[in-house]
Motif scaffolding. Structure first.
Motif, PDB file in Angstrom:
ATOM      1  N   LEU A 302       0.843  -1.187   0.000  1.00 36.07           N
ATOM      2  CA  LEU A 302       0.000   0.000   0.000  1.00 36.07           C
ATOM      3  C   LEU A 302       0.880   1.239   0.000  1.00 36.07           C
ATOM      4  CD1 LEU A 302      -2.617  -1.082   2.718  1.00 36.07           C
ATOM      5  CD2 LEU A 302      -2.743  -1.404   0.241  1.00 36.07           C
ATOM      6  N   ALA A 306      -3.553   5.306  -1.264  1.00 38.90           N
ATOM      7  CA  ALA A 306      -4.353   4.079  -1.344  1.00 38.90           C
ATOM      8  C   ALA A 306      -5.715   4.252  -0.684  1.00 38.90           C
ATOM      9  CB  ALA A 306      -3.603   2.916  -0.699  1.00 38.90           C
ATOM     10  N   SER A 319      -2.490  -5.838   2.965  1.00 35.23           N
ATOM     11  CA  SER A 319      -1.220  -5.841   2.250  1.00 35.23           C
ATOM     12  C   SER A 319      -0.390  -7.055   2.608  1.00 35.23           C
ATOM     13  CB  SER A 319      -0.435  -4.562   2.574  1.00 35.23           C
ATOM     14  OG  SER A 319       0.871  -4.623   2.062  1.00 35.23           O
TER      15      SER A 319
END
Length: 354
Positions: A302, A306, A319
């Motif tokens: 990320l 984001a 993530s």
């Protein structure tokens, strides 16, 4: 992904849908979803060497990625020079699709090695670009400044009953500081001096088009895409310019696939501010949001921006890279790390549902 989901939820139905946003992977996504086929033919690459390139066919539809024949990755870095590269091979792909009966053409125009205004592509389809002495030009970047006349008498007649849709999220005009040359030519190998030559040539090309067709390409978004290929397809083939992700979602019937879905998982290598500029996650999330279906994002990492995806309908972002997993580990043991992250994500989703 299905294995991780079943580990957490037990018996459940998981449907995987390959999706692309008009860039690399578009052909594979569409033919996979629609049970089409892939064909490959001999074409000319950006330096006019012979290579094999492929495209997809679904009924009378053809899905073409111009990067297959005219892409930057096809040219070794020391040989990259937009004065000499051409989109001729892309025209050969279009011509072959027409010969196989395809009359709906979808052309993704990202990742080009060219800055020829699309002359090479149109030349492969029968158009002739002439200099002041009536000599036909080859259709590469350096020819832009020499064009004085465009002759379409020999343009492939099969195009008259074909519809062309260009998959493109680039809004750049043909010329100017935000145009094809000054925005993209440097990454294709152009020097400062080369860019001046190309821009002057592109302005000449723009003026010839305006005199011949009454169309000012500087006033049309997307004409600067792929080194001006957007302009050629728009002017000569009357192409419609559409968002890549929206076109792909429409082609594969994505909205119908949402029926009965409890939630959706999507993702990309790195989610950041660019993810809301016509990328897959944004497109998927917006369509699901309209149906009230929650969407979760599982990404490699990320980056800044984001969080903008939350406004599009993403409920949570996960993530592979976190305080316990480095980028190096995630890349080295991608399958294992991805599976572990997916299990964690599904476990949290299950808790939320309770």
């Amino acid at each position: 992904m299905p294995k991780a989901a079943r580990e957490v939820f037990g018996t459940c139905e998981c449907i995987g849908v390959p999706i692309a946003d008009g860039g690399e992977g578009t052909v594979d996504a569409v033919i996979d979803a629609l049970k089409g086929e892939k064909t490959d033919i001999l074409v000319h690459d950006p330096l006019m060497d012979r290579i094999r390139a492929s495209y997809g066919i679904v009924g009378d539809k053809a899905v073409i990625e111009m990067a297959e024949a005219s892409g930057l990755t096809l040219v070794p870095e020391p040989l990259r020079d937009p004065l000499v590269t051409t989109t001729y091979g892309t025209g050969e792909l279009i011509r072959d699709a027409l010969s196989r009966g395809c009359r709906e053409l979808y052309i993704a125009i990202g990742g080009s090695a060219t800055n020829d205004g699309g002359m090479g592509c149109l030349r492969a389809l029968g158009a002739r670009f002439l200099d002041q002495d009536g000599n036909e030009l080859s259709g590469c970047g350096k020819d832009l400044s020499a064009v004085t006349k465009i002759n379409l008498d020999r343009l492939d007649s099969r195009l008259s009953d074909a519809s062309v849709t260009v998959l493109c999220d680039v809004k750049n005009p043909l010329c100017g500081k935000n145009g094809a040359t000054y925005t993209f030519a440097k990454q294709k190998g152009a020097t400062a001096e080369t860019m001046k030559l190309l821009e002057n040539g592109m302005q000449n090309y723009r003026n010839v088009i305006k005199r011949r067709f009454g169309i000012d390409c500087d006033l049309i978004e997307g004409t600067g895409a792929a080194g001006g290929l957007g302009a050629a397809l728009r002017v000569f083939l009357h192409a419609a310019m559409q968002s890549g992700i929206e076109t792909v979602l429409e082609l594969i019937g994505f909205d119908a696939l949402l029926d009965g879905a409890d939630f959706i998982v999507t993702g990309e290598g790195r989610a950041d501010a660019q993810s809301v500029c016509g990328k897959v996650m944004q497109g998927v999330a917006l369509h699901a949001k309209a149906r009230g279906i929650p969407v979760y994002g599982l990404c490699g990492s990320l980056g800044d921006g984001a969080a903008l995806l939350y406004d599009c309908g993403i409920v949570s972002l996960y993530s592979l890279v976190d305080e316990n997993t480095s980028v190096e580990e995630a890349m080295t043991n991608a399958e294992e790390v991805y599976y572990r992250a997916a299990v964690q994500m599904f476990s949290r989703i299950k808790m939320e549902q309770r």
